[in-house]
Design a protein around this motif. Structure first.
Motif, mmCIF file in Angstrom:
data_model
loop_
_atom_site.group_PDB
_atom_site.id
_atom_site.type_symbol
_atom_site.label_atom_id
_atom_site.label_comp_id
_atom_site.label_asym_id
_atom_site.label_seq_id
_atom_site.Cartn_x
_atom_site.Cartn_y
_atom_site.Cartn_z
ATOM 1 N N UNK A 156 0.828 -1.215 0.000
ATOM 2 C CA UNK A 156 0.000 0.000 0.000
ATOM 3 C C UNK A 156 0.860 1.262 0.000
ATOM 4 N N UNK A 157 2.142 1.114 0.320
ATOM 5 C CA UNK A 157 3.083 2.232 0.218
ATOM 6 C C UNK A 157 4.039 1.940 -0.931
ATOM 7 N N UNK A 158 3.894 2.705 -2.007
ATOM 8 C CA UNK A 158 4.647 2.421 -3.228
ATOM 9 C C UNK A 158 5.567 3.590 -3.559
ATOM 10 N N UNK A 159 6.854 3.299 -3.688
ATOM 11 C CA UNK A 159 7.813 4.320 -4.078
ATOM 12 C C UNK A 159 8.033 4.276 -5.576
ATOM 13 N N UNK A 160 7.952 5.422 -6.236
ATOM 14 C CA UNK A 160 8.199 5.490 -7.684
ATOM 15 C C UNK A 160 9.401 6.396 -7.909
ATOM 16 N N UNK A 161 10.409 5.840 -8.574
ATOM 17 C CA UNK A 161 11.679 6.549 -8.760
ATOM 18 C C UNK A 161 11.969 6.776 -10.236
ATOM 19 N N UNK A 162 12.403 7.995 -10.562
ATOM 20 C CA UNK A 162 12.806 8.332 -11.932
ATOM 21 C C UNK A 162 13.944 9.333 -11.862
ATOM 22 N N UNK A 163 14.568 9.568 -13.016
ATOM 23 C CA UNK A 163 15.594 10.614 -13.080
ATOM 24 C C UNK A 163 15.045 11.872 -13.747
ATOM 25 N N UNK A 164 13.876 11.744 -14.394
ATOM 26 C CA UNK A 164 13.242 12.911 -15.023
ATOM 27 C C UNK A 164 11.761 12.969 -14.648
ATOM 28 N N UNK A 165 11.270 14.166 -14.448
ATOM 29 C CA UNK A 165 9.887 14.385 -14.002
ATOM 30 C C UNK A 165 8.867 13.869 -15.011
ATOM 31 N N UNK A 166 9.208 13.986 -16.320
ATOM 32 C CA UNK A 166 8.254 13.604 -17.362
ATOM 33 C C UNK A 166 8.017 12.096 -17.424
ATOM 34 N N UNK B 138 13.450 2.397 2.710
ATOM 35 C CA UNK B 138 13.160 2.550 4.139
ATOM 36 C C UNK B 138 11.742 3.072 4.389
ATOM 37 N N UNK B 139 11.101 3.598 3.339
ATOM 38 C CA UNK B 139 9.805 4.265 3.523
ATOM 39 C C UNK B 139 8.630 3.547 2.870
ATOM 40 N N UNK B 140 8.904 2.497 2.073
ATOM 41 C CA UNK B 140 7.837 1.909 1.257
ATOM 42 C C UNK B 140 7.834 0.376 1.324
ATOM 43 N N UNK B 141 6.773 -0.214 0.733
ATOM 44 C CA UNK B 141 6.650 -1.680 0.648
ATOM 45 C C UNK B 141 7.260 -2.218 -0.647
ATOM 46 N N UNK B 142 7.374 -1.366 -1.647
ATOM 47 C CA UNK B 142 7.892 -1.767 -2.952
ATOM 48 C C UNK B 142 8.411 -0.529 -3.679
ATOM 49 N N UNK B 143 9.484 -0.700 -4.434
ATOM 50 C CA UNK B 143 10.052 0.395 -5.214
ATOM 51 C C UNK B 143 9.844 0.110 -6.697
ATOM 52 N N UNK B 144 9.327 1.096 -7.416
ATOM 53 C CA UNK B 144 9.108 0.990 -8.861
ATOM 54 C C UNK B 144 10.133 1.860 -9.576
ATOM 55 N N UNK B 145 10.899 1.241 -10.477
ATOM 56 C CA UNK B 145 11.861 1.989 -11.287
ATOM 57 C C UNK B 145 11.160 2.398 -12.585
ATOM 58 N N UNK B 146 10.941 3.699 -12.747
ATOM 59 C CA UNK B 146 10.070 4.191 -13.813
ATOM 60 C C UNK B 146 10.674 4.118 -15.206
ATOM 61 N N UNK B 147 11.994 3.937 -15.307
ATOM 62 C CA UNK B 147 12.634 3.943 -16.616
ATOM 63 C C UNK B 147 13.297 2.596 -16.923
ATOM 64 N N UNK B 148 13.124 2.150 -18.169
ATOM 65 C CA UNK B 148 13.706 0.875 -18.616
ATOM 66 C C UNK B 148 15.211 0.844 -18.355
ATOM 67 N N UNK B 149 15.856 1.982 -18.565
ATOM 68 C CA UNK B 149 17.317 2.064 -18.441
ATOM 69 C C UNK B 149 17.821 1.763 -17.029
ATOM 70 N N UNK B 150 16.936 1.848 -16.031
ATOM 71 C CA UNK B 150 17.336 1.592 -14.650
ATOM 72 C C UNK B 150 17.430 0.103 -14.325
#
Length: 221
Positions: free
Chosen positions: A110-120, A175-187
């Motif tokens: 229920x706590x999902x972290x979404x990570x990217x290098x660009x806002x778009x 440390x803050x979420x249940x799962x981390x989503x890497x938003x870019x294929x390159x990651x």
């Protein structure tokens, strides 16, 4: 008869990771890559998806139809919402690379972290994760994170610095979420180097191509 998949890319960084997944999961499928790096540049310049970019995405999808593609794979999260607009305008099924990942994330926690290098890329990925949770009638909290300085490091040719910033940000977000989503294929290439992680870290190439494989199998049934 050999199946054909046309993959639409907005930059060169997604081509090799997806070639690798096709080699592993779809070795008998003909993969055609269409790449236009002005698409992502234009989205980043505008700060959002534009009509012009959506029109060009449509033209590439139409080209894929003319190439007798059995499926189209959209390889970039930044233009994923353009795919939603044009999917009923071509007679070829379209798979979004990040859809399965977003669906999986909304199931895990229920706590999902979404990570990217660009806002778009960050913003449409967040919207997709929220959409998947809504479809499940599940309440989630999304923690958005830009890996500050990583994209600039990549532009400067410093891949090592880019990777280190990303890793540090991933560990912090865990440390803050249940799962981390890497938003870019390159990651995705970073995931093996993370070792055993406190929470799942999801990337899109493998799950996206697995979804594509299932869809192709359904065409045969």
């Amino acid at each position: 008869m050999k199946k054909t998949v046309v993959v639409v890319h907005t930059g060169p960084v997604t081509i090799q990771p997806l070639k690798d997944q096709f080699k592993n999961l779809l070795p008998d499928v003909r993969m055609i890559n269409i790449m236009d790096d002005s698409l992502l540049n234009d989205v980043m310049s505008a700060g959002h998806l534009t009509k012009d970019v959506t029109q060009r995405i449509y033209s590439y999808m139409k080209d894929a139809e003319d190439m007798k593609a059995d499926m189209i794979l959209n390889a970039c999260s930044s233009v994923g919402e353009a795919t939603d607009v044009v999917k009923n305008m071509v007679n070829v099924p379209i798979i979004k690379i990040d859809e399965a990942m977003a669906d999986q994330a909304s199931e895990i926690g229920s706590k999902i972290g979404v990570l990217a290098t660009v806002k778009t890329t960050l913003e449409p990925t967040v919207r997709l994760v929220k959409k998947k949770a809504l479809e499940k009638n599940k309440e989630i909290t999304v923690i958005e994170r830009i890996a500050e300085g990583a994209f600039q490091a990549l532009l400067d040719g410093n891949g090592e610095k880019h990777d280190q910033i990303l890793k540090d940000t991933i560990y912090d977000l865990m440390e803050q979420v249940d799962v981390v989503v890497l938003a870019q294929v390159s990651m995705a290439r970073l995931v093996p180097s993370l070792g055993e992680t406190k929470v799942p870290v999801l990337s899109s190439p493998k799950s996206g191509v697995e979804t594509l494989k299932k869809a192709l199998e359904q065409l045969n049934s």
